[in-house]
Write a protein that holds these residues in place. Structure first.
Motif, PDB file in Angstrom:
ATOM      1  N   ARG A  71     -50.324  43.794  41.765  1.00 22.56           N
ATOM      2  CA  ARG A  71     -51.073  42.640  42.323  1.00 22.56           C
ATOM      3  C   ARG A  71     -50.110  41.777  43.077  1.00 22.56           C
ATOM      4  NH1 ARG A  71     -54.548  41.965  37.587  1.00 22.56           N
ATOM      5  NH2 ARG A  71     -55.097  43.890  36.732  1.00 22.56           N
ATOM      6  N   LEU A  72     -50.481  41.705  44.238  1.00 24.82           N
ATOM      7  CA  LEU A  72     -49.847  40.960  45.433  1.00 24.82           C
ATOM      8  C   LEU A  72     -50.730  39.842  45.650  1.00 24.82           C
ATOM      9  CD1 LEU A  72     -48.662  44.055  47.408  1.00 24.82           C
ATOM     10  CD2 LEU A  72     -47.488  42.884  45.645  1.00 24.82           C
ATOM     11  N   ALA A  73     -50.020  38.449  45.812  1.00 21.82           N
ATOM     12  CA  ALA A  73     -50.636  37.499  45.996  1.00 21.82           C
ATOM     13  C   ALA A  73     -50.073  37.011  47.418  1.00 21.82           C
ATOM     14  CB  ALA A  73     -50.552  36.444  45.351  1.00 21.82           C
ATOM     15  N   VAL A  74     -50.571  36.811  48.730  1.00 21.23           N
ATOM     16  CA  VAL A  74     -49.990  36.403  49.900  1.00 21.23           C
ATOM     17  C   VAL A  74     -50.018  34.771  49.853  1.00 21.23           C
ATOM     18  CG1 VAL A  74     -49.722  36.538  52.270  1.00 21.23           C
ATOM     19  CG2 VAL A  74     -50.148  38.459  50.910  1.00 21.23           C
ATOM     20  N   ASN A  75     -49.090  33.937  50.091  1.00 16.15           N
ATOM     21  CA  ASN A  75     -49.389  32.528  49.781  1.00 16.15           C
ATOM     22  C   ASN A  75     -49.687  31.764  51.154  1.00 16.15           C
ATOM     23  OD1 ASN A  75     -49.629  30.082  48.711  1.00 16.15           O
ATOM     24  ND2 ASN A  75     -47.697  30.026  47.661  1.00 16.15           N
ATOM     25  N   PHE A  76     -50.979  32.167  51.597  1.00 13.75           N
ATOM     26  CA  PHE A  76     -51.620  31.552  53.088  1.00 13.75           C
ATOM     27  C   PHE A  76     -51.648  30.276  52.885  1.00 13.75           C
ATOM     28  CE2 PHE A  76     -52.849  36.174  53.927  1.00 13.75           C
ATOM     29  CZ  PHE A  76     -52.363  36.159  55.291  1.00 13.75           C
ATOM     30  N   PRO A  77     -52.237  29.761  51.304  1.00 15.22           N
ATOM     31  CA  PRO A  77     -52.283  28.272  51.287  1.00 15.22           C
ATOM     32  C   PRO A  77     -51.253  27.244  51.404  1.00 15.22           C
ATOM     33  CG  PRO A  77     -53.672  29.341  49.686  1.00 15.22           C
ATOM     34  CD  PRO A  77     -52.681  30.574  50.361  1.00 15.22           C
ATOM     35  N   ARG A  78     -50.170  27.683  50.882  1.00 14.45           N
ATOM     36  CA  ARG A  78     -48.873  26.889  51.330  1.00 14.45           C
ATOM     37  C   ARG A  78     -48.367  26.896  52.661  1.00 14.45           C
ATOM     38  NH1 ARG A  78     -45.287  25.308  47.115  1.00 14.45           N
ATOM     39  NH2 ARG A  78     -43.271  24.355  47.930  1.00 14.45           N
ATOM     40  N   TYR A  79     -48.661  28.261  53.234  1.00 16.85           N
ATOM     41  CA  TYR A  79     -48.132  28.277  54.860  1.00 16.85           C
ATOM     42  C   TYR A  79     -49.015  27.292  55.533  1.00 16.85           C
ATOM     43  CZ  TYR A  79     -46.972  30.042  59.195  1.00 16.85           C
ATOM     44  OH  TYR A  79     -46.367  30.273  60.649  1.00 16.85           O
ATOM     45  N   ILE A  80     -50.366  27.351  55.151  1.00 20.17           N
ATOM     46  CA  ILE A  80     -51.295  26.848  56.012  1.00 20.17           C
ATOM     47  C   ILE A  80     -50.905  25.134  55.812  1.00 20.17           C
ATOM     48  CG2 ILE A  80     -53.765  26.024  56.152  1.00 20.17           C
ATOM     49  CD1 ILE A  80     -54.361  29.037  55.587  1.00 20.17           C
ATOM     50  N   THR A  81     -50.826  24.897  54.757  1.00 18.08           N
ATOM     51  CA  THR A  81     -50.523  23.330  54.365  1.00 18.08           C
ATOM     52  C   THR A  81     -49.250  22.781  54.943  1.00 18.08           C
ATOM     53  OG1 THR A  81     -51.750  23.432  52.249  1.00 18.08           O
ATOM     54  CG2 THR A  81     -50.486  21.756  52.351  1.00 18.08           C
ATOM     55  N   ASP A  82     -48.054  23.499  54.825  1.00 22.05           N
ATOM     56  CA  ASP A  82     -46.770  23.129  55.133  1.00 22.05           C
ATOM     57  C   ASP A  82     -46.825  23.121  56.376  1.00 22.05           C
ATOM     58  OD1 ASP A  82     -46.458  22.695  52.476  1.00 22.05           O
ATOM     59  OD2 ASP A  82     -44.747  24.324  52.228  1.00 22.05           O
ATOM     60  N   THR A  83     -47.502  24.102  57.169  1.00 25.09           N
ATOM     61  CA  THR A  83     -47.566  24.241  58.726  1.00 25.09           C
ATOM     62  C   THR A  83     -48.331  22.939  59.193  1.00 25.09           C
ATOM     63  OG1 THR A  83     -47.385  26.474  58.709  1.00 25.09           O
ATOM     64  CG2 THR A  83     -48.276  25.422  60.802  1.00 25.09           C
ATOM     65  N   PHE A  84     -49.476  22.744  58.632  1.00 25.41           N
ATOM     66  CA  PHE A  84     -50.308  21.553  59.280  1.00 25.41           C
ATOM     67  C   PHE A  84     -49.572  20.433  59.100  1.00 25.41           C
ATOM     68  CE2 PHE A  84     -53.327  18.212  58.467  1.00 25.41           C
ATOM     69  CZ  PHE A  84     -54.174  18.183  59.655  1.00 25.41           C
ATOM     70  N   ILE A  85     -48.947  20.026  57.868  1.00 22.47           N
ATOM     71  CA  ILE A  85     -48.214  18.818  57.662  1.00 22.47           C
ATOM     72  C   ILE A  85     -46.961  18.488  58.594  1.00 22.47           C
ATOM     73  CG2 ILE A  85     -47.005  17.433  55.973  1.00 22.47           C
ATOM     74  CD1 ILE A  85     -48.816  18.816  53.950  1.00 22.47           C
ATOM     75  N   GLY A  86     -46.175  19.702  58.808  1.00 26.03           N
ATOM     76  CA  GLY A  86     -44.975  19.400  59.638  1.00 26.03           C
ATOM     77  C   GLY A  86     -45.671  19.185  60.980  1.00 26.03           C
TER      78      GLY A  86
END
Length: 457
Positions: A71-86
């Motif tokens: 079971r693998l989960a790639v955390n795109f949501p965190r990357y997308i959120t933190d990149t946009f906020i930065g």
């Protein structure tokens, strides 16, 4: 592959007929809207879990014990959120005012509330849940206005059902813990323009006058639909997780390939010798060329899987409209114009969010200026100046060349605005004039007071 699906509907605005609260907000009405709000919590929990990395792939049914089950989960949501906020709000939002007294009051207020960090948290919660709430209150024993934030899991606002969509009341609530005598029962407060009422275990306990004359809650929205930043690509992310998990299963299955021995019979002892000693010695046959020993080759879908993963990854960033800045193509963006094109979609989304944030910040300072201890004029909030800055790499050489080429075409102040190192062009011009004047005075002093050499030596 398991079917990808969007598990929860988008939220709806909670609305109420204003006639229902003519005699105040009853506990029956509060219970009714808490029930409606509770229906939204599954969606908020889902979005929060996506951001934290606890994706639905971990909830899928287990496979048979003899099958690999990665079971693998790639955390795109965190990357997308933190990149946009930065990118969009890495440089803090600036608020100013033409009236020095009001500006000083605002500065003190922002310092008290560590406003840069507070704003960053509000923006992050907007990106995760689609909207969030800012809560204003007066610090005990002082006249200082303080701010805190609540997620839409903890607080909701009920609006009227007219075209004005006016906020009627807000409810902040929670449930007592298991160690409490009222375990599991609701507690919280009802916020109206006139008063703040506390309740516990289904009954109102006490109330206080509302000092602002307005509901002390400001809703921050990412968009009018209250859709989270990565919510449109949730299904794509779940599909990516499933695919990369199956790829890991295939790799593990290949590592457990079967050895086939054709044309000879192995006894149990021979099988263990092969497994433990990595030694194959087959005998007992008159025709050795008829013996075939090889590993069974399993069919592979590696190419198909890689193509699907690449396609899903590209679609995730494309639909989320957030740039994958770790992509190698960003290294080829040597000019500001090339970089701007790569960031165009994210820039458009940030500009749209800016407009929502500006409305929320003006409501914040409307609350702030409603108190005479903060501002003499309650309408002072109308004149606040809000400045947003994008956090992007600067090519100072390119800026300097552009500024130089503008010489004689535009004013000096406009020239200086091109330079990112100059924060205040008008102040910079004043400093340049002062330096120039100082230099001229220095030259003049040297000319007037330097003694002339004797002609005769």
């Amino acid at each position: 592959m398991a079917k990808s699906k969007r598990p929860y509907l988008l939220p709806v605005t909670l609305t109420c007929d204003a006639a229902e609260i003519e005699n105040g907000v009853s506990m029956e009405l509060v219970d009714k809207y808490i029930g409606k709000h509770s229906d939204m919590l599954r969606r908020y929990d889902y979005l929060e879990n996506l951001y934290r990395g606890f994706h639905d792939v971990y909830k899928e049914p287990e496979k048979e014990s003899w099958k690999p089950d990665n079971r693998l989960a790639v955390n795109f949501p965190r990357y997308i959120t933190d990149t946009f906020i930065g990118y969009a709000y890495g440089i803090p939002i600036k608020v100013g005012h033409p009236d020095d007294n009001v500006a000083e009051s605002i500065s003190d207020f922002e310092h008290d509330n560590e406003i840069s960090d507070h704003d960053a948290e509000l923006v992050k919660k907007c990106c995760i849940y689609g909207h969030t709430f800012e809560y204003a209150y007066q610090e005990d024993g002082t006249t200082r206005t303080r701010l805190t934030s609540f997620t839409p899991k903890e607080l909701f606002v009920v609006y009227d059902d007219t075209v004005k969509s006016r906020a009627l009341f807000a409810v902040r609530y929670g449930r007592h813990g298991v160690d409490s005598a009222n375990s599991g029962k609701l507690y919280g407060e009802i916020l109206t323009p006139e008063r703040i009422e506390h309740f516990d275990a289904g009954a109102k306990t006490n109330e206080f006058p509302n000092p602002y004359g307005l509901i002390p809650v400001v809703e921050w929205r990412l968009n009018d639909e209250r859709m989270g930043l990565f919510e449109p690509v949730a299904g794509l992310i779940e599909a990516y997780n499933h695919t990369i998990g199956e790829k890991a299963n295939d790799v593990e299955a290949f590592a457990e390939a079967y050895l086939a021995v054709v044309g000879a019979e192995l006894d149990e002892k021979g099988v263990y010798r092969i497994h433990d000693n990595r030694l194959i010695n087959v005998y007992g046959t008159d025709n050795a060329k008829d013996v075939m020993i090889q590993f069974l080759q399993k069919p592979t879908a590696d190419g198909t899987q890689e193509n699907l993963l690449n396609r899903l990854e590209k679609l995730i960033y494309q639909i989320a409209m957030v740039a994958n800045i770790s992509d190698e193509s960003f290294g080829s963006a040597t000019s500001g114009t090339a970089l701007a094109y790569k960031l165009q979609a994210m820039s458009n989304m940030a500009l749209a969010f800016d407009r929502k944030i500006e409305k929320s910040i003006r409501k914040r300072y409307k609350l702030f200026c409603s108190l005479s201890t903060n501002a003499a004029d309650p309408d002072s909030y109308r004149d606040i100046e809000i400045t947003f800055s994008r956090n992007i790499p600067k090519n100072q050489k390119e800026e300097a060349d552009t500024a130089q080429q503008l010489s004689g075409i535009v004013s000096h102040e406009t020239q200086l605005k091109v330079l990112s190192v100059v924060e205040d062009p008008a102040a910079e011009i004043d400093r340049m004039k002062a330096e120039e004047s100082s230099t001229q005075d220095s030259v003049l002093n040297r000319t007037m007071f330097t003694p002339k050499e004797d002609e005769n030596g």
